[in-house]
Design a protein around this motif. Structure first.
Motif, PDB file in Angstrom:
ATOM      1  N   SER A 227       0.908  -1.045  -0.031  1.00  0.00           N
ATOM      2  CA  SER A 227       0.192  -0.129  -0.136  1.00  0.00           C
ATOM      3  C   SER A 227       0.892   1.312  -0.051  1.00  0.00           C
ATOM      4  CB  SER A 227      -1.083   0.094   1.223  1.00  0.00           C
ATOM      5  OG  SER A 227      -1.759  -1.324   1.135  1.00  0.00           O
ATOM      6  N   LYS A 228       1.895   1.338   0.809  1.00  0.00           N
ATOM      7  CA  LYS A 228       2.759   2.329   0.686  1.00  0.00           C
ATOM      8  C   LYS A 228       3.431   2.733  -0.523  1.00  0.00           C
ATOM      9  CE  LYS A 228       3.822   2.299   5.704  1.00  0.00           C
ATOM     10  NZ  LYS A 228       4.733   2.270   6.765  1.00  0.00           N
TER      11      LYS A 228
ATOM     12  N   GLU B  48       0.851   4.132  -2.947  1.00  0.00           N
ATOM     13  CA  GLU B  48       0.772   5.732  -2.511  1.00  0.00           C
ATOM     14  C   GLU B  48       2.008   6.370  -3.073  1.00  0.00           C
ATOM     15  OE1 GLU B  48       0.236   6.313   1.709  1.00  0.00           O
ATOM     16  OE2 GLU B  48      -1.391   4.806   1.648  1.00  0.00           O
ATOM     17  N   GLN B  49       3.199   5.841  -2.693  1.00  0.00           N
ATOM     18  CA  GLN B  49       4.329   6.551  -3.389  1.00  0.00           C
ATOM     19  C   GLN B  49       4.591   6.678  -4.766  1.00  0.00           C
ATOM     20  OE1 GLN B  49       7.552   4.319  -1.773  1.00  0.00           O
ATOM     21  NE2 GLN B  49       7.694   5.269   0.119  1.00  0.00           N
TER      22      GLN B  49
ATOM     23  N   ALA C  41       1.895   9.283  -5.839  1.00  0.00           N
ATOM     24  CA  ALA C  41       2.101  10.604  -5.611  1.00  0.00           C
ATOM     25  C   ALA C  41       3.447  11.114  -6.654  1.00  0.00           C
ATOM     26  CB  ALA C  41       2.777  10.740  -4.265  1.00  0.00           C
TER      27      ALA C  41
END
Length: 180
Positions: free
Chosen positions: A76-77, A80-81, A84
């Protein structure tokens, strides 16, 4: 009996981590075996089928479920990165295109004579060169300045020359323009 009184009871720790992981779960997330719901369902089935009095089963399941949730959080991280970075890249591209359009518009307006072939070259080709320079090196870079300088030289070269000095300057500039 110690399940409720001991926070470190293996079954309680397993239940706590499963409850924390399920906080954001919805029906839309799915119920297949590789989803959170499927993992929790498999744990419950194993406990129902395998548990007798040996608490090590809970430790084993806790370790497996913890590994699963850590991988999911890491994934998930990363997602997200990436999102972004994509957003940041789109914003940078939009800003570069806006800046390039301003520079081209200003320069084309500054010269009274721009032959159609040069206008096409600037709008269809040189624009991309400027966008790449703005994105890769920035608008404060030497590459950006050189690309704009060459554009200015090209636009100057097609303007009518008023005297012998201007024509001589053009003759001297042509080899460098062709090279660039």
């Amino acid at each position: 009996k110690t399940f409720f009184s001991r926070k470190e009871h293996p079954a309680r720790r397993l239940l706590n981590i499963m409850a924390q992981a399920a906080v954001g779960w919805t029906e839309v997330s799915g119920r297949s075996g590789d989803t959170l719901y499927g993992r929790i369902e498999a744990i419950v089935k194993r406990i129902l089928n395998e548990f007798d009095d040996d608490l090590t089963l809970f430790d084993e399941l806790l370790e497996q479920f913890s590994s699963y949730t850590e991988r999911e959080i890491h994934g998930s991280k990363l997602a997200e990165q990436r999102a972004a970075q994509v957003t940041k890249g789109k914003e940078a591209l939009g800003e570069a295109k806006r800046r390039v359009q301003e520079e081209i518009t200003r320069r084309l307006a500054a010269y009274p004579v721009v032959i159609p072939e040069l206008r096409t070259f600037v709008l269809d080709g040189w624009r991309d060169v400027l966008v790449l320079a703005a994105l890769r090196q920035g608008v404060e870079s030497v590459e950006w300045s050189n690309a704009l300088g060459l554009l200015d030289s090209l636009l100057w070269s097609v303007q009518p020359k008023k005297g012998g000095q201007e024509r001589q300057a053009l003759l001297k500039a042509i080899p460098e323009l062709l090279k660039e």
